[in-house]
Design a protein around this motif. Structure first.
Motif, PDB file in Angstrom:
ATOM      1  N   UNK A  14       0.821  -1.203   0.000  1.00 46.34           N
ATOM      2  CA  UNK A  14       0.000   0.000   0.000  1.00 46.34           C
ATOM      3  C   UNK A  14       0.860   1.260   0.000  1.00 46.34           C
ATOM      4  N   UNK A  15       0.351   2.303  -0.622  1.00 44.06           N
ATOM      5  CA  UNK A  15       1.086   3.565  -0.670  1.00 44.06           C
ATOM      6  C   UNK A  15       1.230   4.128   0.743  1.00 44.06           C
ATOM      7  N   UNK A  16       2.429   4.693   1.028  1.00 47.72           N
ATOM      8  CA  UNK A  16       2.694   5.260   2.344  1.00 47.72           C
ATOM      9  C   UNK A  16       1.861   6.517   2.571  1.00 47.72           C
ATOM     10  N   UNK A  17       1.330   6.636   3.776  1.00 50.31           N
ATOM     11  CA  UNK A  17       0.653   7.861   4.200  1.00 50.31           C
ATOM     12  C   UNK A  17       1.181   8.263   5.564  1.00 50.31           C
ATOM     13  N   UNK A  18       1.455   9.554   5.718  1.00 54.40           N
ATOM     14  CA  UNK A  18       1.951  10.064   6.998  1.00 54.40           C
ATOM     15  C   UNK A  18       0.805   9.994   7.998  1.00 54.40           C
ATOM     16  N   UNK A  19       0.831   8.963   8.853  1.00 49.98           N
ATOM     17  CA  UNK A  19      -0.284   8.697   9.745  1.00 49.98           C
ATOM     18  C   UNK A  19       0.005   9.149  11.175  1.00 49.98           C
ATOM     19  N   UNK A  20      -0.873   8.797  12.088  1.00 48.02           N
ATOM     20  CA  UNK A  20      -0.743   9.209  13.476  1.00 48.02           C
ATOM     21  C   UNK A  20       0.521   8.649  14.116  1.00 48.02           C
ATOM     22  N   UNK A  21       0.859   7.408  13.764  1.00 50.86           N
ATOM     23  CA  UNK A  21       2.070   6.809  14.324  1.00 50.86           C
ATOM     24  C   UNK A  21       3.320   7.555  13.906  1.00 50.86           C
ATOM     25  N   UNK A  22       3.400   7.932  12.645  1.00 52.77           N
ATOM     26  CA  UNK A  22       4.545   8.701  12.152  1.00 52.77           C
ATOM     27  C   UNK A  22       4.619  10.057  12.839  1.00 52.77           C
ATOM     28  N   UNK A  23       3.468  10.708  12.967  1.00 50.24           N
ATOM     29  CA  UNK A  23       3.405  12.024  13.605  1.00 50.24           C
ATOM     30  C   UNK A  23       3.902  11.961  15.050  1.00 50.24           C
ATOM     31  N   UNK A  24       3.501  10.926  15.773  1.00 50.58           N
ATOM     32  CA  UNK A  24       3.888  10.811  17.177  1.00 50.58           C
ATOM     33  C   UNK A  24       5.373  10.535  17.342  1.00 50.58           C
ATOM     34  N   UNK A  25       5.959   9.790  16.420  1.00 42.61           N
ATOM     35  CA  UNK A  25       7.401   9.546  16.495  1.00 42.61           C
ATOM     36  C   UNK A  25       8.185  10.820  16.223  1.00 42.61           C
ATOM     37  N   UNK A  26       7.796  11.580  15.208  1.00 41.63           N
ATOM     38  CA  UNK A  26       8.458  12.843  14.906  1.00 41.63           C
ATOM     39  C   UNK A  26       8.301  13.813  16.072  1.00 41.63           C
ATOM     40  N   UNK A  27       7.124  13.854  16.675  1.00 42.27           N
ATOM     41  CA  UNK A  27       6.877  14.717  17.829  1.00 42.27           C
ATOM     42  C   UNK A  27       7.793  14.341  18.998  1.00 42.27           C
ATOM     43  N   UNK A  28       7.937  13.037  19.228  1.00 40.54           N
ATOM     44  CA  UNK A  28       8.830  12.570  20.293  1.00 40.54           C
ATOM     45  C   UNK A  28      10.264  13.030  20.034  1.00 40.54           C
ATOM     46  N   UNK A  29      10.732  12.891  18.798  1.00 39.51           N
ATOM     47  CA  UNK A  29      12.099  13.283  18.458  1.00 39.51           C
ATOM     48  C   UNK A  29      12.304  14.778  18.648  1.00 39.51           C
ATOM     49  N   UNK A  30      11.367  15.592  18.193  1.00 31.67           N
ATOM     50  CA  UNK A  30      11.494  17.049  18.282  1.00 31.67           C
ATOM     51  C   UNK A  30      11.485  17.539  19.716  1.00 31.67           C
ATOM     52  N   UNK A  31      10.647  16.939  20.539  1.00 34.24           N
ATOM     53  CA  UNK A  31      10.485  17.410  21.917  1.00 34.24           C
ATOM     54  C   UNK A  31      11.606  16.942  22.835  1.00 34.24           C
ATOM     55  N   UNK A  32      12.369  15.917  22.404  1.00 33.62           N
ATOM     56  CA  UNK A  32      13.383  15.343  23.286  1.00 33.62           C
ATOM     57  C   UNK A  32      14.806  15.432  22.719  1.00 33.62           C
ATOM     58  N   UNK A  33      15.007  16.318  21.726  1.00 35.77           N
ATOM     59  CA  UNK A  33      16.343  16.571  21.178  1.00 35.77           C
ATOM     60  C   UNK A  33      16.988  15.310  20.616  1.00 35.77           C
ATOM     61  N   UNK A  34      16.220  14.525  19.848  1.00 35.63           N
ATOM     62  CA  UNK A  34      16.790  13.364  19.173  1.00 35.63           C
ATOM     63  C   UNK A  34      16.770  13.587  17.669  1.00 35.63           C
TER      64      UNK A  34
END
Length: 222
Positions: free
Chosen positions: A111-131
């Motif tokens: 299936x074609x990739x879609x930026x979903x809730x799981x992707x959003x939460x991982x990026x949010x975790x990285x941004x908020x915790x300096x990773x």
């Protein structure tokens, strides 16, 4: 795995910690050379092992080994657990199988990739915790469903994340994707320290040098 079995396979110089798998999925083993480093457990869960790696004469590093759930709702527990540990005060590395895709380039087939809730939460975790994600060399995709033709799916599920302190300490922050062997997963490796022996450089000889008288003197002195 019993301690005796591990020693028979790896020898006396290695120590390990094992987070058992649930059936055929999950499971994390941490191994380190006992004469080079000491690993102390800080927190564990079904999705990760967090500990302090004391590398002798190289300082202390916070290391998190991840085998994340395929389900977004379960991965929230992973992000929360990692956030409970203070990663800002020492160099920190998070690596493993995140079971999450962050870009369309990370998937081929299916299936074609879609930026979903799981992707959003991982990026949010990285941004908020300096990773920050390390670059990589080798095959782009780290997982394959081992099917052929139109049913074949390739994904990049394995990553290394580093905080700013770790990035500043490692001279070249680069992950190497290794070849898949007897598995649908591709191992990844991050070199933390440059252990190359800086001896004398090799001496090269060209046949054309034979036409110069001085060449005999140079070769003799080498």
């Amino acid at each position: 795995m019993e301690k005796e079995s591990f020693i028979r396979m790896m020898g006396q110089d290695w120590d390990f910690f094992l987070l058992p798998s649930a059936g055929l999925s999950g499971g994390i083993m941490v191994m380190q050379r006992s004469d080079l480093a000491y690993f102390s457990i800080v927190k564990t869960s079904e999705q990760c092992v967090i500990g302090e790696l004391n590398v002798f004469n190289r300082g202390v590093w916070m290391i998190t080994m991840v085998y994340a759930s395929k389900e977004t709702v379960n991965r929230r527990g992973l992000w929360n657990l990692i956030q409970e540990v203070d990663h800002s005060s020492i160099p920190s590395i998070i690596g493993g199988n995140f079971n999450c895709i962050l870009a369309k380039e990370d998937k081929k087939g299916g299936r074609r990739f879609r930026f979903n809730q799981g992707s959003l939460e991982m990026v949010k975790f990285m941004n908020e915790n300096d990773f920050h994600e390390a670059g990589f060399v080798g095959p782009r995709f780290t997982w394959c469903n081992n099917k052929k033709g139109g049913d074949r799916i390739l994904e990049r599920l394995h990553r290394c994340l580093l905080n700013s302190l770790a990035i500043n300490k490692i001279q070249i922050t680069m992950v190497r994707h290794l070849a898949r062997v007897a598995s649908d997963h591709c191992p990844i490796a991050l070199k933390m320290f440059d252990t190359t022996c800086k001896g004398r450089s090799g001496f090269k000889f060209e046949d054309t040098w034979l036409s110069f008288r001085e060449a005999e003197h140079i070769v003799t002195n080498r």
